[in-house]
Each structure stands twice: as structure tokens, then as C-alpha cells.
Design a protein around this motif. Structure first.
Motif, PDB file in Angstrom:
ATOM      1  N   ASP A  86      26.064 -33.420   5.169  1.00  0.00           N
ATOM      2  CA  ASP A  86      24.851 -32.956   5.843  1.00  0.00           C
ATOM      3  C   ASP A  86      24.886 -31.436   6.042  1.00  0.00           C
ATOM      4  OD1 ASP A  86      22.339 -33.814   7.364  1.00  0.00           O
ATOM      5  OD2 ASP A  86      23.369 -32.573   8.858  1.00  0.00           O
ATOM      6  N   ALA A  87      26.046 -30.899   6.416  1.00  0.00           N
ATOM      7  CA  ALA A  87      26.177 -29.448   6.577  1.00  0.00           C
ATOM      8  C   ALA A  87      26.041 -28.738   5.240  1.00  0.00           C
ATOM      9  CB  ALA A  87      27.520 -29.116   7.228  1.00  0.00           C
ATOM     10  N   TRP A  88      26.594 -29.311   4.184  1.00  0.00           N
ATOM     11  CA  TRP A  88      26.430 -28.720   2.858  1.00  0.00           C
ATOM     12  C   TRP A  88      24.953 -28.599   2.495  1.00  0.00           C
ATOM     13  CZ3 TRP A  88      30.590 -32.259   0.165  1.00  0.00           C
ATOM     14  CH2 TRP A  88      31.873 -31.722   0.403  1.00  0.00           C
ATOM     15  N   ALA A  89      24.209 -29.657   2.750  1.00  0.00           N
ATOM     16  CA  ALA A  89      22.793 -29.667   2.371  1.00  0.00           C
ATOM     17  C   ALA A  89      21.974 -28.686   3.200  1.00  0.00           C
ATOM     18  CB  ALA A  89      22.223 -31.083   2.521  1.00  0.00           C
ATOM     19  N   ARG A  90      22.345 -28.481   4.455  1.00  0.00           N
ATOM     20  CA  ARG A  90      21.541 -27.654   5.350  1.00  0.00           C
ATOM     21  C   ARG A  90      21.884 -26.155   5.273  1.00  0.00           C
ATOM     22  NH1 ARG A  90      18.849 -30.846   9.161  1.00  0.00           N
ATOM     23  NH2 ARG A  90      19.582 -33.013   9.214  1.00  0.00           N
ATOM     24  N   TYR A  91      23.146 -25.833   5.044  1.00  0.00           N
ATOM     25  CA  TYR A  91      23.565 -24.441   5.201  1.00  0.00           C
ATOM     26  C   TYR A  91      23.968 -23.744   3.907  1.00  0.00           C
ATOM     27  CZ  TYR A  91      23.701 -25.578  10.164  1.00  0.00           C
ATOM     28  OH  TYR A  91      23.353 -25.964  11.435  1.00  0.00           O
ATOM     29  N   CYS A  92      24.427 -24.478   2.922  1.00  0.00           N
ATOM     30  CA  CYS A  92      24.973 -23.830   1.734  1.00  0.00           C
ATOM     31  C   CYS A  92      23.889 -23.488   0.723  1.00  0.00           C
ATOM     32  CB  CYS A  92      26.006 -24.735   1.070  1.00  0.00           C
ATOM     33  SG  CYS A  92      27.443 -25.066   2.111  1.00  0.00           S
ATOM     34  N   PRO A  93      24.090 -22.431  -0.056  1.00  0.00           N
ATOM     35  CA  PRO A  93      23.165 -22.158  -1.157  1.00  0.00           C
ATOM     36  C   PRO A  93      23.256 -23.269  -2.193  1.00  0.00           C
ATOM     37  CG  PRO A  93      25.108 -20.766  -1.317  1.00  0.00           C
ATOM     38  CD  PRO A  93      25.196 -21.472   0.005  1.00  0.00           C
ATOM     39  N   PRO A  94      22.265 -23.382  -3.073  1.00  0.00           N
ATOM     40  CA  PRO A  94      22.323 -24.436  -4.091  1.00  0.00           C
ATOM     41  C   PRO A  94      23.616 -24.360  -4.879  1.00  0.00           C
ATOM     42  CG  PRO A  94      20.185 -23.361  -4.114  1.00  0.00           C
ATOM     43  CD  PRO A  94      21.068 -22.561  -3.200  1.00  0.00           C
ATOM     44  N   PRO A  95      24.192 -25.507  -5.218  1.00  0.00           N
ATOM     45  CA  PRO A  95      25.445 -25.497  -5.993  1.00  0.00           C
ATOM     46  C   PRO A  95      25.206 -24.900  -7.369  1.00  0.00           C
ATOM     47  CG  PRO A  95      24.566 -27.727  -5.834  1.00  0.00           C
ATOM     48  CD  PRO A  95      23.739 -26.875  -4.923  1.00  0.00           C
ATOM     49  N   PRO A  96      26.257 -24.370  -8.000  1.00  0.00           N
ATOM     50  CA  PRO A  96      26.080 -23.648  -9.261  1.00  0.00           C
ATOM     51  C   PRO A  96      25.642 -24.510 -10.430  1.00  0.00           C
ATOM     52  CG  PRO A  96      28.413 -23.908  -8.705  1.00  0.00           C
ATOM     53  CD  PRO A  96      27.638 -24.334  -7.500  1.00  0.00           C
ATOM     54  N   GLU A  97      25.934 -25.813 -10.405  1.00  0.00           N
ATOM     55  CA  GLU A  97      25.611 -26.625 -11.576  1.00  0.00           C
ATOM     56  C   GLU A  97      24.651 -27.751 -11.237  1.00  0.00           C
ATOM     57  OE1 GLU A  97      29.256 -27.875 -13.281  1.00  0.00           O
ATOM     58  OE2 GLU A  97      29.927 -25.846 -13.771  1.00  0.00           O
ATOM     59  N   SER A  98      25.149 -28.802 -10.574  1.00  0.00           N
ATOM     60  CA  SER A  98      24.321 -29.971 -10.320  1.00  0.00           C
ATOM     61  C   SER A  98      24.003 -30.074  -8.843  1.00  0.00           C
ATOM     62  CB  SER A  98      25.047 -31.243 -10.773  1.00  0.00           C
ATOM     63  OG  SER A  98      26.271 -31.355 -10.095  1.00  0.00           O
ATOM     64  N   PRO A  99      22.805 -30.633  -8.504  1.00  0.00           N
ATOM     65  CA  PRO A  99      22.448 -30.776  -7.098  1.00  0.00           C
ATOM     66  C   PRO A  99      23.305 -31.821  -6.410  1.00  0.00           C
ATOM     67  CG  PRO A  99      20.855 -31.881  -8.496  1.00  0.00           C
ATOM     68  CD  PRO A  99      21.780 -31.133  -9.419  1.00  0.00           C
ATOM     69  N   LEU A 100      23.414 -31.689  -5.098  1.00  0.00           N
ATOM     70  CA  LEU A 100      24.132 -32.688  -4.323  1.00  0.00           C
ATOM     71  C   LEU A 100      23.397 -34.019  -4.367  1.00  0.00           C
ATOM     72  CD1 LEU A 100      24.970 -30.609  -1.156  1.00  0.00           C
ATOM     73  CD2 LEU A 100      26.612 -31.480  -2.789  1.00  0.00           C
ATOM     74  N   PRO A 101      24.112 -35.133  -4.294  1.00  0.00           N
ATOM     75  CA  PRO A 101      23.440 -36.412  -4.134  1.00  0.00           C
ATOM     76  C   PRO A 101      22.607 -36.400  -2.862  1.00  0.00           C
ATOM     77  CG  PRO A 101      25.780 -36.692  -4.625  1.00  0.00           C
ATOM     78  CD  PRO A 101      25.583 -35.247  -4.343  1.00  0.00           C
ATOM     79  N   PRO A 102      21.556 -37.203  -2.815  1.00  0.00           N
ATOM     80  CA  PRO A 102      20.689 -37.192  -1.618  1.00  0.00           C
ATOM     81  C   PRO A 102      21.440 -37.677  -0.397  1.00  0.00           C
ATOM     82  CG  PRO A 102      20.146 -39.049  -3.077  1.00  0.00           C
ATOM     83  CD  PRO A 102      21.108 -38.169  -3.828  1.00  0.00           C
ATOM     84  N   LEU A 103      21.005 -37.202   0.767  1.00  0.00           N
ATOM     85  CA  LEU A 103      21.582 -37.676   2.007  1.00  0.00           C
ATOM     86  C   LEU A 103      21.311 -39.159   2.182  1.00  0.00           C
ATOM     87  CD1 LEU A 103      20.505 -34.785   4.386  1.00  0.00           C
ATOM     88  CD2 LEU A 103      22.757 -35.193   3.430  1.00  0.00           C
ATOM     89  N   PRO A 104      22.181 -39.878   2.858  1.00  0.00           N
ATOM     90  CA  PRO A 104      21.960 -41.313   3.064  1.00  0.00           C
ATOM     91  C   PRO A 104      20.615 -41.556   3.740  1.00  0.00           C
ATOM     92  CG  PRO A 104      24.191 -40.698   3.723  1.00  0.00           C
ATOM     93  CD  PRO A 104      23.475 -39.414   3.434  1.00  0.00           C
ATOM     94  N   GLY A 105      19.897 -42.512   3.181  1.00  0.00           N
ATOM     95  CA  GLY A 105      18.605 -42.865   3.769  1.00  0.00           C
ATOM     96  C   GLY A 105      17.441 -42.057   3.262  1.00  0.00           C
ATOM     97  N   THR A 106      17.709 -41.041   2.366  1.00  0.00           N
ATOM     98  CA  THR A 106      16.600 -40.230   1.857  1.00  0.00           C
ATOM     99  C   THR A 106      16.349 -40.442   0.375  1.00  0.00           C
ATOM    100  OG1 THR A 106      18.055 -38.363   1.317  1.00  0.00           O
ATOM    101  CG2 THR A 106      17.171 -38.451   3.559  1.00  0.00           C
ATOM    102  N   GLU A 107      17.025 -41.428  -0.215  1.00  0.00           N
ATOM    103  CA  GLU A 107      16.923 -41.619  -1.661  1.00  0.00           C
ATOM    104  C   GLU A 107      15.486 -41.885  -2.108  1.00  0.00           C
ATOM    105  OE1 GLU A 107      19.011 -43.058   0.340  1.00  0.00           O
ATOM    106  OE2 GLU A 107      21.063 -42.953  -0.418  1.00  0.00           O
ATOM    107  N   ASN A 108      14.722 -42.577  -1.290  1.00  0.00           N
ATOM    108  CA  ASN A 108      13.375 -42.952  -1.678  1.00  0.00           C
ATOM    109  C   ASN A 108      12.295 -42.126  -0.988  1.00  0.00           C
ATOM    110  OD1 ASN A 108      14.373 -45.090  -3.315  1.00  0.00           O
ATOM    111  ND2 ASN A 108      14.627 -46.360  -1.460  1.00  0.00           N
ATOM    112  N   ALA A 109      12.745 -41.022  -0.322  1.00  0.00           N
ATOM    113  CA  ALA A 109      11.758 -40.193   0.380  1.00  0.00           C
ATOM    114  C   ALA A 109      10.841 -39.508  -0.608  1.00  0.00           C
ATOM    115  CB  ALA A 109      12.466 -39.141   1.236  1.00  0.00           C
ATOM    116  N   ALA A 110       9.594 -39.303  -0.163  1.00  0.00           N
ATOM    117  CA  ALA A 110       8.622 -38.665  -1.057  1.00  0.00           C
ATOM    118  C   ALA A 110       9.010 -37.211  -1.269  1.00  0.00           C
ATOM    119  CB  ALA A 110       7.235 -38.741  -0.435  1.00  0.00           C
TER     120      ALA A 110
END
Length: 381
Positions: free
Chosen positions: A357-381
Motif C-alpha cells: 500500500d505504501a509503495w502504491a501511494r508514495y513511490c514513483p512508477p516502477p521502471p518496468e512493470s506496474p505493481l499488481p493491484p491492491l487487494p480488493g481493487t482488481e475489478n474497480a472501474a
């Protein structure tokens, strides 16, 4: 009064800078000229960006750049050794004139050997935005009263190294460098050339009077992706460019994109964000858990990272724990070490799930592939 051609005037100011300054790229010339002009229109804006000439080594033209700026701005005040108290009173008005504050050798004020200088840092930070006075006690003993000191003023600085984060983020940062052998400039002679700068300054002041109503309360269009603090920094400069017309609106927005991108490239974020980012990108790649001892070994072995030398000591488990506890898990609990079973023993360590959760909120985008979605947000619009 005959209308002054703003675009032509800014062209002349730029030509004056080019005679004596070698800036690292075209965007820097545009930004510095717009900053010179904005200092004459300060009351039209809600905030004023700081202008910072910085370099890693002496002899890079920082002081000369500040010297040319000094001839072009209203009521320049050299403040190499000025105290915060003196600056409070200067900005409150000497003969009703707000100074443009020019700090040379800023590294002696905020450098690693100079202490924190919180009073000056607070003054520069507060003066970035209008109507944010600083309150101080004045008087003697029991007769003290609280007095508000206005700090809204244009500030330009020059020095070695980097500025404190809170000032850097409010600044147009020009990373100066030594002139190459094929880069030539005209020798600056104060007795000769200062008068030329003053003449341009007076014309900038006259033009500012003509366009002040047009600049007041405008909302210039920002380049795509320039938001939040960078937008605050560039809004006054783009407003000046739009008022000048000609090719300045386009040049200003091109310069904005270049310099904002450069500031992001140089910005490593806070030490905590750097820690989170290094854990994500270099330490726990493809790993769901790792003992603290292994995390520390990997962090301290990273090249171009601060962890092996934090004020003379490597990062240890206590500081790691303290830094990570500032951030929260997805369940809004402080990140803490947990037991990890390894080879028949139990070690303390950290789980990637707690950090995600901290990675997703505070870190710049990763250099290659995006992080997997946070739990419970896989189907969010």
C-alpha cells in the motif's frame, strides 16, 4: 503613455542575460527572464516562485547570474549574512518598498556544516505565498507582544549543492555548470553594464504598470501533466509570458515542461520514499518476505544509495524499523517487522504485502512493470 511591446522588451532582457550568463539550456533563459519580470508584478499573484542557481562546483557562473538579476529586479537586497529578523523587517517595508531578496552562497546557510537555520528556512517558505505572515514576540520581558511580520517577497538564491526540500519544491531550479572552452561571454563591468541593466529594469517596471490589471487574477493554461506544486511555481511566470505575447507563451510552456521534468528527475523524494522505492525496486523484487538482516545487507550494498553512510553509520535494524513505522499497511496499521520462519529458525523481517500500500501511494512508477493491484481493487472501474 505609449504602450510598451512586452515581447520585444523580454527579448531585450534575454539578450542582456546572454551577454554575461551561460545557462545550461534554452529553457533556463526563458525561466530567468520571466522571473525577472514577475518580480515587478508581485502583487498580481497569489504566490512567487524562488529562483535557484545551483551547481556542484564553484566557478559555474551562479554569482554572476545573480548579479545580472540584481540589475533587473525592483529594490534588490543582497542578503548573504542577513538575519531572519532583519528580513522580516525589510519585507514589512523600508520606505514602503518591498525588497527583492538575493541570497548568494546559500550553501553557507543551509549546507551540511551550517546547521538547520530554521528561522530563515521558515521565512523563505512562508514568503512563497501571499497573506501568510510569521508571528514573533517583540518587546522586553513581560512587555512582549505578538506581532505579525509579512514575508511575501521575491527571492533568488545561488549556491553549491542542493536546497532543503521545502525550498527546492517552491523554486525554479537552474543547475549551473562551468563554461566549456567554446562558450564565450562578454566580461561584465559593473560601472559600465549596471546602468544598462537598470534601464531595462525601469522599462520592466513601466510595462508592469501597463499590464498589471490584465495579469491580476488570471489563470494561465498549464502544460499537460503540470499540477500541484509545479503549477504553483509556474503560474506567475506563464501569466507574465501570456501578457507579453509574441512567442513567449509558447516558449514559456516549453520551458516549463523541460524544467519540471528535470526537477522530477533530480528529485529522489524524502529519505523515507527513497527507502520504500529501493525496497520495491532492488531488495524485494519477486520476494514476498525477507529477514531484516538480509534487507539491511542488500540496502547497504546498493551503489548510489545513501544507506551505507547515514551520518557516518550504515542503516541498522532500529532505524529501518523507525522509518518504516511512519507508513501504513493496507489495514492502516504501522508497518512493522514480523516473524519469518527460515531453515528451522524464526527471524524478524518484512512482508511485501505490508509494504504494497505504501509503495502504491508514495513511490514513483516502477521502471518496468506496474505493481499488481491492491487487494480488493482488481475489478474497480
Amino acid at each position: 503613455m505609449t504602450a510598451i511591446d512586452g515581447a520585444a522588451l523580454l527579448n531585450e532582457v534575454e539578450a542582456f542575460h546572454r551577454r554575461f550568463n551561460v545557462f545550461p539550456h534554452e529553457a533556463a533563459y526563458v525561466a530567468v527572464v520571466l522571473w525577472d519580470a514577475h518580480a515587478h508584478l508581485l502583487d498580481c499573484f497569489e504566490s512567487t516562485p524562488r529562483l535557484a542557481f545551483l551547481s556542484p562546483e564553484p566557478g559555474s557562473g551562479k554569482s554572476r547570474a545573480l548579479e545580472i538579476v540584481e540589475t533587473l529586479v525592483p529594490n534588490p537586497m543582497a542578503a548573504v549574512d542577513a538575519s531572519a529578523a532583519a528580513l522580516f523587517r525589510a519585507v514589512a517595508g523600508i520606505d514602503g518598498k518591498r525588497p527583492t531578496i538575493l541570497f548568494d552562497e546559500i550553501d553557507t546557510i543551509f549546507g551540511p556544516k551550517a546547521g538547520e537555520n530554521e528561522q530563515l528556512r521558515g521565512f523563505i517558505n512562508a514568503g512563497h505565498r501571499r497573506n501568510r505572515p510569521m508571528f514573533r514576540c517583540v518587546g522586553d520581558g513581560a512587555n512582549q507582544t505578538v506581532q505579525a511580520f509579512h514575508s511575501y517577497a521575491a527571492v533568488a538564491v545561488a549556491g553549491l549543492g542542493y536546497l532543503p526540500d521545502t525550498i527546492r519544491d517552491r523554486s525554479v531550479n537552474i543547475r549551473m555548470r562551468r563554461r566549456a572552452r567554446n562558450e564565450t561571454i562578454e566580461p561584465y563591468r559593473t560601472r559600465i553594464h549596471e546602468k544598462e541593466g537598470f534601464a531595462l529594469r525601469d522599462r520592466l517596471a513601466a510595462w508592469a504598470e501597463q499590464v498589471s490589471e490584465r495579469v491580476m487574477n488570471v489563470w494561465p493554461a498549464m502544460p499537460e501533466g503540470v499540477t500541484d506544486r509545479p503549477a504553483d511555481v509556474w503560474e506567475p511566470l506563464l501569466a507574465v509570458a501570456d501578457a507579453a505575447g509574441g512567442d513567449w507563451p509558447d516558449r514559456a510552456r516549453e520551458a516549463c515542461v523541460v524544467l519540471v521534468a528535470a526537477s522530477k528527475a533530480n528529485d529522489k523524494g524524502s529519505l523515507g520514499v527513497r527507502l520504500l522505492t529501493d525496497l520495491r525496486d532492488h531488495v524485494m523484487v519477486g520476494i514476498d518476505r525477507l529477514p531484516t538482516v538480509a534487507i539491511l545487507d542488500r540496502l547497504n550494498a546498493l551503489d548510489d544509495a545513501p544507506w551505507a553512510d547515514l551520518n557516518g553509520k550504515p542503516l541498522d535494524n532500529r532505524r529501518l524499523s523507525r522509518m518504516l513505522a511512519e507508513y501504513m499497511t493496507v489495514d492502516n496499521e504501522p508497518i512493522t517487522s514480523r516473524n519469518i520462519k527460515a531453515a528451522g529458525s524464526v527471524l524478524k523481517g518484512y512482508y511485501a504485502a505490508d509494504l504494497r500500500d505504501a509503495w502504491a501511494r508514495y513511490c514513483p512508477p516502477p521502471p518496468e512493470s506496474p505493481l499488481p493491484p491492491l487487494p480488493g481493487t482488481e475489478n474497480a472501474a
